[in-house]
Design an enzyme around this catalytic site. Sequence first.
Site, PDB file in Angstrom:
ATOM      1  N   ASP A   1      -3.297   4.487   2.677  1.00 57.92           N
ATOM      2  CA  ASP A   1      -3.646   4.893   4.043  1.00 57.92           C
ATOM      3  C   ASP A   1      -3.284   6.355   4.212  1.00 57.92           C
ATOM      4  O   ASP A   1      -2.133   6.744   3.973  1.00 57.92           O
ATOM      5  CB  ASP A   1      -2.851   4.076   5.079  1.00 57.92           C
ATOM      6  CG  ASP A   1      -3.342   2.639   5.194  1.00 57.92           C
ATOM      7  OD1 ASP A   1      -4.508   2.374   4.844  1.00 57.92           O
ATOM      8  OD2 ASP A   1      -2.555   1.785   5.648  1.00 57.92           O
TER       9      ASP A   1
ATOM     10  N   ASP B   1       0.850  -1.198   0.000  1.00 57.29           N
ATOM     11  CA  ASP B   1       0.000   0.000   0.000  1.00 57.29           C
ATOM     12  C   ASP B   1       0.884   1.246   0.000  1.00 57.29           C
ATOM     13  O   ASP B   1       2.108   1.139  -0.014  1.00 57.29           O
ATOM     14  CB  ASP B   1      -0.926   0.004   1.234  1.00 57.29           C
ATOM     15  CG  ASP B   1      -0.156   0.195   2.545  1.00 57.29           C
ATOM     16  OD1 ASP B   1       1.095   0.207   2.522  1.00 57.29           O
ATOM     17  OD2 ASP B   1      -0.813   0.343   3.586  1.00 57.29           O
TER      18      ASP B   1
ATOM     19  N   ASP C   1       1.456   4.641   2.342  1.00 59.43           N
ATOM     20  CA  ASP C   1       1.116   5.244   3.635  1.00 59.43           C
ATOM     21  C   ASP C   1       1.507   6.714   3.622  1.00 59.43           C
ATOM     22  O   ASP C   1       2.684   7.039   3.475  1.00 59.43           O
ATOM     23  CB  ASP C   1       1.880   4.520   4.758  1.00 59.43           C
ATOM     24  CG  ASP C   1       1.621   3.023   4.769  1.00 59.43           C
ATOM     25  OD1 ASP C   1       0.511   2.628   5.142  1.00 59.43           O
ATOM     26  OD2 ASP C   1       2.529   2.247   4.395  1.00 59.43           O
TER      27      ASP C   1
HETATM   28  P1  8DG Z   1       4.114  -2.702   3.034  1.00 56.82           P
HETATM   29  O1  8DG Z   1       2.949  -1.778   3.016  1.00 56.82           O
HETATM   30  O2  8DG Z   1       5.140  -2.361   2.014  1.00 56.82           O
HETATM   31  O3  8DG Z   1       3.703  -4.129   2.958  1.00 56.82           O
HETATM   32  O4  8DG Z   1       4.871  -2.561   4.441  1.00 56.82           O
HETATM   33  P2  8DG Z   1       4.682  -1.440   5.541  1.00 56.82           P
HETATM   34  O5  8DG Z   1       4.455  -0.107   4.912  1.00 56.82           O
HETATM   35  O6  8DG Z   1       5.814  -1.555   6.472  1.00 56.82           O
HETATM   36  O7  8DG Z   1       3.395  -1.939   6.321  1.00 56.82           O
HETATM   37  P3  8DG Z   1       1.997  -1.232   6.656  1.00 56.82           P
HETATM   38  O8  8DG Z   1       1.059  -2.333   7.028  1.00 56.82           O
HETATM   39  O9  8DG Z   1       1.543  -0.337   5.569  1.00 56.82           O
HETATM   40  O10 8DG Z   1       2.271  -0.407   7.986  1.00 56.82           O
HETATM   41  C1  8DG Z   1       3.095   0.721   8.038  1.00 56.82           C
HETATM   42  C2  8DG Z   1       3.218   1.217   9.448  1.00 56.82           C
HETATM   43  O11 8DG Z   1       2.030   1.837   9.885  1.00 56.82           O
HETATM   44  C3  8DG Z   1       3.463   0.092  10.437  1.00 56.82           C
HETATM   45  O12 8DG Z   1       4.796   0.033  10.813  1.00 56.82           O
HETATM   46  C4  8DG Z   1       2.660   0.421  11.640  1.00 56.82           C
HETATM   47  C5  8DG Z   1       1.914   1.676  11.280  1.00 56.82           C
HETATM   48  N1  8DG Z   1       0.520   1.633  11.716  1.00 56.82           N
HETATM   49  C6  8DG Z   1       0.047   2.413  12.734  1.00 56.82           C
HETATM   50  N2  8DG Z   1      -1.270   2.149  12.912  1.00 56.82           N
HETATM   51  C7  8DG Z   1      -1.615   1.202  12.026  1.00 56.82           C
HETATM   52  C8  8DG Z   1      -2.828   0.546  11.765  1.00 56.82           C
HETATM   53  O13 8DG Z   1      -3.853   0.794  12.399  1.00 56.82           O
HETATM   54  N3  8DG Z   1      -2.801  -0.397  10.777  1.00 56.82           N
HETATM   55  C9  8DG Z   1      -1.642  -0.657  10.087  1.00 56.82           C
HETATM   56  N4  8DG Z   1      -1.668  -1.600   9.125  1.00 56.82           N
HETATM   57  N5  8DG Z   1      -0.499  -0.037  10.309  1.00 56.82           N
HETATM   58  C10 8DG Z   1      -0.476   0.880  11.278  1.00 56.82           C
HETATM   59  O14 8DG Z   1       0.741   3.203  13.352  1.00 56.82           O
HETATM   60 MN    MN Z   2       2.676   0.229   3.810  1.00 51.94          MN
HETATM   61 MN    MN Z   3      -0.465   0.783   5.570  1.00 50.77          MN
END
Ligand code: 8DG
Ligand code: MN
Ligand code: MN
Length: 380
Positions: A304, A205, A207
């Site tokens: 996100d 995703d 962020d």
């Molecule tokens: P990816 O998307 O490339 O697979 O990896 P990522 O970017 O490291 O994972 P992510 O699932 O998008 O999460 C990014 C960061 O966001 C993670 O280290 C923790 C933080 N985070 C929060 N709150 C929340 C939440 O409610 N849901 C998720 N999924 N992540 C959160 O601080």
């Molecule tokens: Mn991510």
């Molecule tokens: Mn995310």
Amino acid sequence: KAACASLTPDYMVPVYACQRRTPLQHPNRLFTDALEILSENAEFFESEGRSLAFYKASSVMKALPIRLTSTVDLCGLPCIGEHSQRVIKEILEDGVSSEVEGVLQSERYQAMKVLTSIFGVGVKTADRWYREGIRNFGDILSSGQKLTKEQEAGVKYFKDLSSPVTEEEANSITDTVRKAVASIDTRAKVTITGGFRRGKQRGHDVDLLITHPEEGKEAGLLAQIITILDSQGLLLYYKTKENTYTAPREPPVKPHSTLDRFERCFSVFKLSLPPFRGSQEPVSLSTPLDKTCIATDWKAVRVDLVVSPCSQYAYALLGWTGSQHFERELRRFAGSEKQMALNSHALYDRKQNEFLSASTEEEIFAHLGLPFIPPHERNA
Ligand code: 8DG
Ligand code: MN
Ligand code: MN
């Protein structure tokens, strides 16, 4: 153990992942991939402890500067339990671990892997479906499951959402959001966080963290941003959550919780793609109509959006940059070693009974007595 005592390792690996530098590329992928499959499989069985133990072992190996060539090299390394050592030993000897091969072949692992990869489907839902006999994507549709709105979007855009988001696509979406934000308030700021900030070239995703230099001016921004993006037809799905963080005058209750209470939006973007991109797959009768026309070629991407007041921005940035294991370890370190409570909003010192403010990530590491670890080395 006796053999270990005589060894003076060339490298030292501290116990907490937040004390280590963990680059994206490392020479022990063969071992870490295997251990992470075991970790994931344990998670699918809701064995949090086992899952974490395998993940910790994997994470330690990611920080090793050299390729492991013998179990003797494991001497003095923290967090690598008996079971993980057995797996590593087998890989050293046979090239593969029979346990990992068994997991990869198992019906349960394969089904849970697909089901949990759907947006809106967690381990609990996937497990319930599995027990109802659902094994793959098609089974969900034919079983007539009642789906949440989120899961409906997950199912509808499954194919796009399963293909990784590239850096280029992430940058394009960031630009789009920046333009929308700038049209509301030129002083508001959009920062890319998550895996892309850690230097990953692909992600599941995008962020984005949004803030405003004047405290309080960030409130209400998200609703306006969404209105703009939606009117441009860019949102295939979205769900917002309002800020539930009332100014921190009470110490954080659950320091280990990864959930934060910022205003946010979980969404699926409609990303326009440049013509003649990517796969050379010819257009056929089975190609969905809306994808045959180059002018409307697009891809669904998970995005996100999080909004932070500027007083909490450094904590939000640190919290949303990840990796998830790095974050978990930061919180565990703060709690167990420093009698502090850390989350994505604040750092509370339980000894001094005060909140420690910070305007940069560097200051937060300093508050915790940790050497600064830059985002690219937080791939724990
Ligand atoms: P990816 O998307 O490339 O697979 O990896 P990522 O970017 O490291 O994972 P992510 O699932 O998008 O999460 C990014 C960061 O966001 C993670 O280290 C923790 C933080 N985070 C929060 N709150 C929340 C939440 O409610 N849901 C998720 N999924 N992540 C959160 O601080
Ligand atoms: Mn991510
Ligand atoms: Mn995310």
